[in-house]
Write a protein that holds these residues in place. Structure first.
Motif, PDB file in Angstrom:
ATOM      1  N   ASP A 433      49.070  58.335  52.055  1.00 13.69           N
ATOM      2  CA  ASP A 433      50.292  57.597  52.367  1.00 13.69           C
ATOM      3  C   ASP A 433      51.425  58.605  52.521  1.00 13.69           C
ATOM      4  O   ASP A 433      51.937  59.139  51.538  1.00 13.69           O
ATOM      5  N   ALA A 434      51.834  58.869  53.757  1.00 16.65           N
ATOM      6  CA  ALA A 434      52.817  59.920  54.025  1.00 16.65           C
ATOM      7  C   ALA A 434      54.256  59.494  53.779  1.00 16.65           C
ATOM      8  O   ALA A 434      55.150  60.345  53.766  1.00 16.65           O
ATOM      9  N   ALA A 435      54.504  58.193  53.571  1.00 15.91           N
ATOM     10  CA  ALA A 435      55.888  57.709  53.482  1.00 15.91           C
ATOM     11  C   ALA A 435      56.716  58.402  52.399  1.00 15.91           C
ATOM     12  O   ALA A 435      57.894  58.725  52.634  1.00 15.91           O
ATOM     13  N   PRO A 436      56.184  58.661  51.193  1.00 21.59           N
ATOM     14  CA  PRO A 436      57.022  59.285  50.163  1.00 21.59           C
ATOM     15  C   PRO A 436      57.500  60.696  50.497  1.00 21.59           C
ATOM     16  O   PRO A 436      58.353  61.228  49.794  1.00 21.59           O
ATOM     17  N   CYS A 437      56.994  61.303  51.579  1.00 22.42           N
ATOM     18  CA  CYS A 437      57.479  62.642  51.922  1.00 22.42           C
ATOM     19  C   CYS A 437      58.959  62.620  52.278  1.00 22.42           C
ATOM     20  O   CYS A 437      59.624  63.662  52.209  1.00 22.42           O
ATOM     21  N   VAL A 438      59.503  61.449  52.634  1.00 23.78           N
ATOM     22  CA  VAL A 438      60.923  61.372  52.957  1.00 23.78           C
ATOM     23  C   VAL A 438      61.782  61.679  51.739  1.00 23.78           C
ATOM     24  O   VAL A 438      62.885  62.231  51.870  1.00 23.78           O
ATOM     25  N   GLN A 439      61.294  61.357  50.556  1.00 18.21           N
ATOM     26  CA  GLN A 439      62.064  61.631  49.339  1.00 18.21           C
ATOM     27  C   GLN A 439      62.098  63.132  49.039  1.00 18.21           C
ATOM     28  O   GLN A 439      63.063  63.622  48.438  1.00 18.21           O
ATOM     29  N   ILE A 440      61.078  63.859  49.471  1.00 17.66           N
ATOM     30  CA  ILE A 440      61.088  65.314  49.328  1.00 17.66           C
ATOM     31  C   ILE A 440      62.012  65.938  50.366  1.00 17.66           C
ATOM     32  O   ILE A 440      62.654  66.957  50.123  1.00 17.66           O
ATOM     33  N   SER A 441      62.114  65.288  51.496  1.00 16.66           N
ATOM     34  CA  SER A 441      62.902  65.840  52.600  1.00 16.66           C
ATOM     35  C   SER A 441      64.401  65.653  52.421  1.00 16.66           C
ATOM     36  O   SER A 441      65.163  66.574  52.670  1.00 16.66           O
ATOM     37  N   VAL A 442      64.831  64.463  51.984  1.00 20.16           N
ATOM     38  CA  VAL A 442      66.257  64.142  52.061  1.00 20.16           C
ATOM     39  C   VAL A 442      67.005  64.274  50.735  1.00 20.16           C
ATOM     40  O   VAL A 442      68.232  64.209  50.725  1.00 20.16           O
TER      41      VAL A 442
END
Length: 536
Positions: A433-442
């Motif tokens: 599930d790639a969606a949580p990568c946004v929390q690492i990004s922003v």
């Protein structure tokens, strides 16, 4: 506030020791030693300090200094609890400090002083107790000066005998032993010459600057104010009604009984209808594309939390005054229990909404704050139920509500939030599930959060894998710079999380080394941010 504090001053300005003789003299000496030790400690950790490790030492030793300076300490369970909380907080500050943790440390030190004085550290009382040190410290120092000026009270004679005679004996016999050994005489003579030369060369550095002297004065002032308070009563004590007074009142019909009964019946019906709607619309269903996650799971959870808080206040206000002596109270309590059960189900619904948002694109710091906040509201509601069952007054409830908020803030300061948040996000990403990568990004990530990211260098998604490698390369440079700054600033700036991160990144250097080139790193991070933004 000034009028309240002034009203509680029950002793005139006088020497700080009311007992006579040797016991009073020793109490005077203990206070002075504690004040001087506090000045030295604050000079080391605040004036010369450069970071959270220095504050950790200050908070860790402050309760011991207060205990040593208190003439009649109350060693109770409260002091043990507060001391344990300070110990955990000190460990956290050395690992990775925060402003919230520093504020919590100062609050806990005041709470420890209150416990030693036999007072319960209610939140409002902690504020008042800290403010009264501005008067109590000056009064205590003035009392010390008056005591020292009195004939025969400058210092106890037995103190000088107990301390001076052993020192004189050691000095005399030690000198004789040294003189009996020529080599030892020469070695000690050279050492004394070097010490004198060093002292003379560093004389300018040893002379304190005026800010340093100010720190000493404030530290001694506050310490004496904490161990010898002039304010004796709780801030809300005069507004508190004893349980006996309310229970001794005879049964009497309350004029507002019917209104409160109707309110409880109405909100029971409203909550029942809404809970059916909540379960029908948000539970056990797959959400379609374009579902308004933020509106339902973020803003909606906040509004439902506000509803829980309002219900808490309503229920508390309903069961007070004449209502508690109304003979029809059992019927009203049954309605209250029904509404309480509905509120607890509503709290579960709030947690469920938060889980929807977390399930959409992962965990964040603010969602952790939300979970702490919702939990505090639920605890506050349970306190209201306890208040109704045991017929406590509003002051009792207010003090424990404030305790709930303060403990929630303390636990948040103690929790390794970034490590927990991103460990969860990493597991989700590695599971596909790639969606949580946004929390690492922003979002900004602390050192303890970066420590859990290395498994992503083996992620199957190439954009995420390259982005994480580039991020680790960037943080590797920052970690080395942070260690150099801490070494220059001294031990008080130590942060073990930064050291652990630097060691970890050195161990996996081969994974992020290709992105040490800043051009390649910037391009990988740009692709990663653009890719992650689709889940923002």
């Amino acid at each position: 506030m000034a009028e309240i504090v002034a009203a509680e001053i029950v002793e005139p300005i006088a020497p700080p020791v009311s007992c006579a003789g040797t016991r009073a003299d020793w109490a005077l000496v203990r206070e002075l030693i504690a004040a001087i030790a506090a000045a030295v400690l604050c000079d080391l950790t605040l004036y010369r300090g450069e970071g959270f490790a220095g504050l950790a030492l200050l908070f860790l030793l402050a309760p011991a200094l207060l205990l040593a300076g208190c003439s009649a300490p109350r060693l109770n369970r409260g002091f043990a609890i507060v001391a344990g909380m300070i110990l955990l907080l000190a460990v956290r500050l050395v690992w990775l400090g925060s402003v919230l943790g520093a504020v919590a440390g100062f609050v806990l030190v005041v709470g420890a002083a209150m416990c030693l004085a036999g007072r319960r550290p209610y939140v409002l009382d902690i504020v008042a107790y800290a403010l009264q040190t501005s008067l109590a410290g000056g009064r205590g120092l003035l009392g010390h000066a008056q005591a020292m000026a009195q004939p025969g009270r400058r210092m106890p004679r037995l103190f000088w005998l107990n301390l001076g005679l052993p020192l004189a004996a050691v000095l005399v016999f030690g000198t004789l032993f040294v003189l009996a050994n020529p080599d030892l005489v020469a070695a000690i003579g050279k050492w004394l010459d070097r010490a004198w030369q060093t002292l003379w060369e560093s004389l300018d550095d040893l002379l304190p600057a005026w800010p340093q002297v100010l720190v000493w004065i404030v530290a001694a002032w506050v310490t004496i104010g904490l161990v010898r308070p002039i304010w004796r009563r709780s801030l809300l004590e005069r507004f508190s009604a004893t349980p006996q007074s309310s229970s001794n009142a005879g049964p009497a019909a309350a004029p507002l009984y019917a209104a409160i009964r109707n309110v409880l019946a109405a909100v029971i019906a409203l909550f029942a209808i809404y809970l059916v709607f909540e379960f029908k619309t948000l539970w056990f269903r797959a959400f379609p594309p374009g579902f308004h996650y933020s509106g339902y799971a973020h803003e909606g959870a906040a509004w439902l939390t506000a509803a829980l808080a309002l219900a808490t206040g309503t229920l508390s206000a309903a069961f007070r005054g004449r209502i508690v002596n109304d003979p029809r109270l059992p019927h009203l309590r049954r309605l209250a229990w029904i509404w309480s059960a509905e509120n607890l189900i509503l709290a579960i619904a709030v947690f469920h909404r938060m889980s929807i948002y977390v399930g959409f694109n992962g965990m964040t710091r603010m969602r952790t704050v939300g979970l702490f906040g919702i939990s505090a509201v639920v605890v506050g509601f349970l306190l209201v139920v306890w208040k109704i069952v045991h017929r406590r007054d509003f002051v009792w409830l207010l003090q424990r509500h404030l305790w709930t908020v303060a403990i929630a803030a303390y636990l948040f300061a103690l929790t390794p939030v970034d490590a927990l948040v991103h460990r969860y996000n990493v597991r989700r990403i590695l599971a596909g599930d790639a969606a949580p990568c946004v929390q690492i990004s922003v979002h900004p990530i602390s050192s303890e959060g970066i420590l859990v990211l290395p498994p992503l260098v083996h992620c199957r998604d190439p954009v995420i894998r390259e982005g994480i490698c580039a991020l680790l390369a960037e943080r590797a440079e920052g970690a080395e710079d942070a260690l150099q700054r801490q070494e220059l600033r001294g031990w008080t700036a130590t942060q073990l999380a930064d050291r652990a991160l630097a060691d970890r990144l050195r161990g996996i250097r081969s994974d992020w080394q290709p992105y040490a080139d800043r051009t390649r790193r910037a391009e990988a991070l740009r692709r990663f941010h653009a890719y992650a933004y689709q889940w923002y």
